[in-house]
Scaffold this motif. Structure first.
Motif, mmCIF file in Angstrom:
data_model
loop_
_atom_site.group_PDB
_atom_site.id
_atom_site.type_symbol
_atom_site.label_atom_id
_atom_site.label_comp_id
_atom_site.label_asym_id
_atom_site.label_seq_id
_atom_site.Cartn_x
_atom_site.Cartn_y
_atom_site.Cartn_z
ATOM 1 N N LEU A 23 27.046 37.003 -37.179
ATOM 2 C CA LEU A 23 27.703 35.738 -36.856
ATOM 3 C C LEU A 23 27.292 35.261 -35.460
ATOM 4 O O LEU A 23 26.937 34.084 -35.264
ATOM 5 C CB LEU A 23 29.220 35.904 -36.939
ATOM 6 N N LEU A 24 27.291 36.167 -34.492
ATOM 7 C CA LEU A 24 26.891 35.813 -33.134
ATOM 8 C C LEU A 24 25.406 35.463 -33.061
ATOM 9 O O LEU A 24 25.005 34.586 -32.287
ATOM 10 C CB LEU A 24 27.195 36.976 -32.186
ATOM 11 N N ALA A 25 24.597 36.130 -33.858
ATOM 12 C CA ALA A 25 23.147 35.900 -33.816
ATOM 13 C C ALA A 25 22.771 34.497 -34.268
ATOM 14 O O ALA A 25 21.671 34.013 -33.942
ATOM 15 C CB ALA A 25 22.431 36.933 -34.683
ATOM 16 N N THR A 26 23.654 33.836 -34.995
ATOM 17 C CA THR A 26 23.364 32.478 -35.449
ATOM 18 C C THR A 26 23.186 31.525 -34.272
ATOM 19 O O THR A 26 22.379 30.590 -34.337
ATOM 20 C CB THR A 26 24.505 31.970 -36.355
ATOM 21 N N VAL A 27 23.913 31.768 -33.184
ATOM 22 C CA VAL A 27 23.852 30.871 -32.024
ATOM 23 C C VAL A 27 22.484 30.897 -31.345
ATOM 24 O O VAL A 27 21.836 29.856 -31.213
ATOM 25 C CB VAL A 27 24.975 31.196 -31.022
ATOM 26 N N PRO A 28 21.982 32.063 -30.902
ATOM 27 C CA PRO A 28 20.653 32.055 -30.279
ATOM 28 C C PRO A 28 19.539 31.680 -31.248
ATOM 29 O O PRO A 28 18.524 31.105 -30.823
ATOM 30 C CB PRO A 28 20.489 33.486 -29.763
ATOM 31 N N ALA A 29 19.710 31.979 -32.531
ATOM 32 C CA ALA A 29 18.689 31.593 -33.507
ATOM 33 C C ALA A 29 18.563 30.077 -33.582
ATOM 34 O O ALA A 29 17.451 29.519 -33.541
ATOM 35 C CB ALA A 29 19.034 32.167 -34.883
ATOM 36 N N GLY A 30 19.693 29.390 -33.687
ATOM 37 C CA GLY A 30 19.668 27.932 -33.726
ATOM 38 C C GLY A 30 19.185 27.331 -32.417
ATOM 39 O O GLY A 30 18.445 26.336 -32.405
ATOM 40 N N LEU A 31 19.585 27.948 -31.295
ATOM 41 C CA LEU A 31 19.164 27.432 -29.986
ATOM 42 C C LEU A 31 17.660 27.573 -29.793
ATOM 43 O O LEU A 31 17.005 26.684 -29.223
ATOM 44 C CB LEU A 31 19.914 28.173 -28.876
ATOM 45 N N ALA A 32 17.086 28.679 -30.274
ATOM 46 C CA ALA A 32 15.644 28.869 -30.166
ATOM 47 C C ALA A 32 14.893 27.793 -30.952
ATOM 48 O O ALA A 32 13.883 27.247 -30.487
ATOM 49 C CB ALA A 32 15.264 30.262 -30.683
ATOM 50 N N VAL A 33 15.397 27.466 -32.129
ATOM 51 C CA VAL A 33 14.767 26.415 -32.941
ATOM 52 C C VAL A 33 14.892 25.061 -32.247
ATOM 53 O O VAL A 33 13.938 24.274 -32.202
ATOM 54 C CB VAL A 33 15.404 26.367 -34.341
ATOM 55 N N ALA A 34 16.078 24.762 -31.691
ATOM 56 C CA ALA A 34 16.286 23.481 -31.017
ATOM 57 C C ALA A 34 15.375 23.333 -29.796
ATOM 58 O O ALA A 34 14.789 22.272 -29.564
ATOM 59 C CB ALA A 34 17.754 23.347 -30.596
ATOM 60 N N LEU A 35 15.252 24.396 -29.001
ATOM 61 C CA LEU A 35 14.395 24.340 -27.825
ATOM 62 C C LEU A 35 12.933 24.168 -28.215
ATOM 63 O O LEU A 35 12.173 23.453 -27.539
ATOM 64 C CB LEU A 35 14.574 25.620 -26.996
ATOM 65 N N THR A 36 12.531 24.809 -29.297
ATOM 66 C CA THR A 36 11.150 24.646 -29.773
ATOM 67 C C THR A 36 10.901 23.225 -30.249
ATOM 68 O O THR A 36 9.868 22.619 -29.942
ATOM 69 C CB THR A 36 10.868 25.645 -30.915
ATOM 70 N N ALA A 37 11.868 22.682 -30.995
ATOM 71 C CA ALA A 37 11.714 21.311 -31.496
ATOM 72 C C ALA A 37 11.705 20.304 -30.355
ATOM 73 O O ALA A 37 11.045 19.259 -30.437
ATOM 74 C CB ALA A 37 12.845 20.988 -32.476
ATOM 75 N N ASP A 38 12.423 20.624 -29.271
ATOM 76 C CA ASP A 38 12.504 19.705 -28.138
ATOM 77 C C ASP A 38 11.163 19.533 -27.420
ATOM 78 O O ASP A 38 10.978 18.592 -26.642
ATOM 79 C CB ASP A 38 13.557 20.216 -27.146
ATOM 80 N N LEU A 39 10.232 20.431 -27.707
ATOM 81 C CA LEU A 39 8.905 20.304 -27.107
ATOM 82 C C LEU A 39 8.148 19.094 -27.638
ATOM 83 O O LEU A 39 7.291 18.535 -26.942
ATOM 84 C CB LEU A 39 8.085 21.575 -27.374
ATOM 85 N N VAL A 40 8.465 18.703 -28.884
ATOM 86 C CA VAL A 40 7.693 17.620 -29.517
ATOM 87 C C VAL A 40 8.571 16.492 -30.048
ATOM 88 O O VAL A 40 8.054 15.450 -30.452
ATOM 89 C CB VAL A 40 6.838 18.177 -30.678
ATOM 90 N N LEU A 41 9.897 16.686 -30.052
ATOM 91 C CA LEU A 41 10.793 15.683 -30.635
ATOM 92 C C LEU A 41 11.791 15.205 -29.593
ATOM 93 O O LEU A 41 12.062 15.900 -28.609
ATOM 94 C CB LEU A 41 11.558 16.282 -31.831
ATOM 95 N N PRO A 42 12.382 14.008 -29.801
ATOM 96 C CA PRO A 42 13.456 13.545 -28.916
ATOM 97 C C PRO A 42 14.623 14.526 -28.926
ATOM 98 O O PRO A 42 14.844 15.246 -29.902
ATOM 99 C CB PRO A 42 13.851 12.187 -29.514
ATOM 100 N N GLU A 43 15.384 14.524 -27.838
ATOM 101 C CA GLU A 43 16.441 15.519 -27.677
ATOM 102 C C GLU A 43 17.473 15.471 -28.796
ATOM 103 O O GLU A 43 17.882 16.520 -29.316
ATOM 104 C CB GLU A 43 17.129 15.309 -26.330
#
Length: 316
Positions: A117-137
């Motif tokens: 359950l806790l691991a869901t948070v950093p997993a989603g955050l890692a995806v969001a930070l990666t997407a932020d490299l090429v997509l609007p915030e």
């Protein structure tokens, strides 16, 4: 004591339960409960001290890690931020898998589920930070919640426990709440509100039909999304307008539907949601029509009459 015979019996029970689940006779959650009751020896009450110490220790480690990372977060580059989040997610997932291998230990299974359950948070955050490299915030945030949803779905399909259910719902709700702002329109609430409301309807229906076990958790979370979506809809419509009045009236119908559905399947959560909805929206609607002087008592009287009518139908 013949331990060999006991082991063979436990193995036979496990095979039977697996066959019942595969045939669709019982749900995976019911199978887990049967194995817990039949296979795990009930030789007395086990101490909860080791489990409590485990949760406290994990919480202290998590707080320490958050404090350390927060001090350096702004000083490191985006790549290292992604690496940190991905490492945290991988570490928590690996820990959960290793701890969860002890099928005969309920404490280990609960710790494993909480860790996932806790691991869901950093997993989603890692995806969001990666997407932020090429997509609007705003869009990157939605992508991050979608990534968390995918992660939670994988583990929920393997273990339909309360923890994985909560992780999946939280990720899906986060996606629903961020879709409107990501659309970059002035009336973003008109996008967010129907999506959240629809999520509540789907979640309650699926949970009631045993498609999203555990049942009680699914109904509580679904009703919560239903209530949040209804409030957002009324706020978007502006209660003082005709559209707002129509929207409140629709929410009253939804409350009655929840009440009737809960009475039909004997679900306390749905009945409670219907009661709260009626007590909230009926006086609100009548107040908008008749004003503050008579609106509240008339609305409460109408809501009470509806509840008495439903009670009368149930007794017959």
């Amino acid at each position: 004591m013949d331990t060999t015979r006991d082991t063979d019996s436990d193995s036979d029970i496990g095979r039977r339960v697996e066959a019942w689940v595969a045939a669709g006779i019982i749900s995976p959650e019911q199978g887990t409960r049967i194995r817990d009751f039949e296979v795990v020896p009930h030789t007395g009450r086990r101490s909860v001290v080791p489990e409590v110490l485990g949760y406290v220790g994990a919480a202290l480690v998590a707080v320490a890690a958050i404090v350390l990372v927060s001090d350096i977060w702004d000083d490191i580059g985006r790549i290292w931020q992604i690496v940190l989040c991905a490492t945290a997610a991988a570490g928590l997932t690996s820990t959960a898998v290793l701890v969860g291998r002890r099928d005969d230990d309920r404490t280990a299974r609960r710790l494993a589920r909480s860790t996932l359950l806790l691991a869901t948070v950093p997993a989603g955050l890692a995806v969001a930070l990666t997407a932020d490299l090429v997509l609007p915030e705003d869009i990157a945030v939605v992508v991050g919640f979608l990534g968390a949803t995918a992660y939670a779905t994988v583990w929920y399909r393997r273990d339909r426990s309360w923890a994985q259910h909560l992780a999946l719902f939280g990720a899906v709700l986060g996606t629903a709440l961020t879709v409107g702002p990501a659309a970059d329109v002035e009336a973003s609430l008109w996008i967010t509100a129907p999506v959240v409301f629809a999520l509540g309807v789907v979640w309650v229906t699926a949970a009631t039909r045993d498609l999203l076990p555990p049942l009680m958790i699914g109904q509580v979370l679904g009703c919560g999304a239903l209530g949040l979506g209804s409030v957002l809809l009324v706020a978007a419509a502006d209660p003082v307008t005709t559209l707002g009045v129509v929207t409140i009236g629709s929410m009253i119908l939804v409350s009655i539907t929840c009440l009737a559905m809960g009475a039909r399947v004997d679900a306390v959560v749905l009945i409670g949601t219907g009661v709260v909805g009626l007590l909230g929206y009926v006086p609100w609607l009548v107040t908008e029509v008749f004003g503050n002087t008579l609106g509240v008592p008339i609305g409460l009287a109408i809501a009470g009459a509806v509840l008495l009518g439903v009670m009368g139908r149930l007794r017959t």
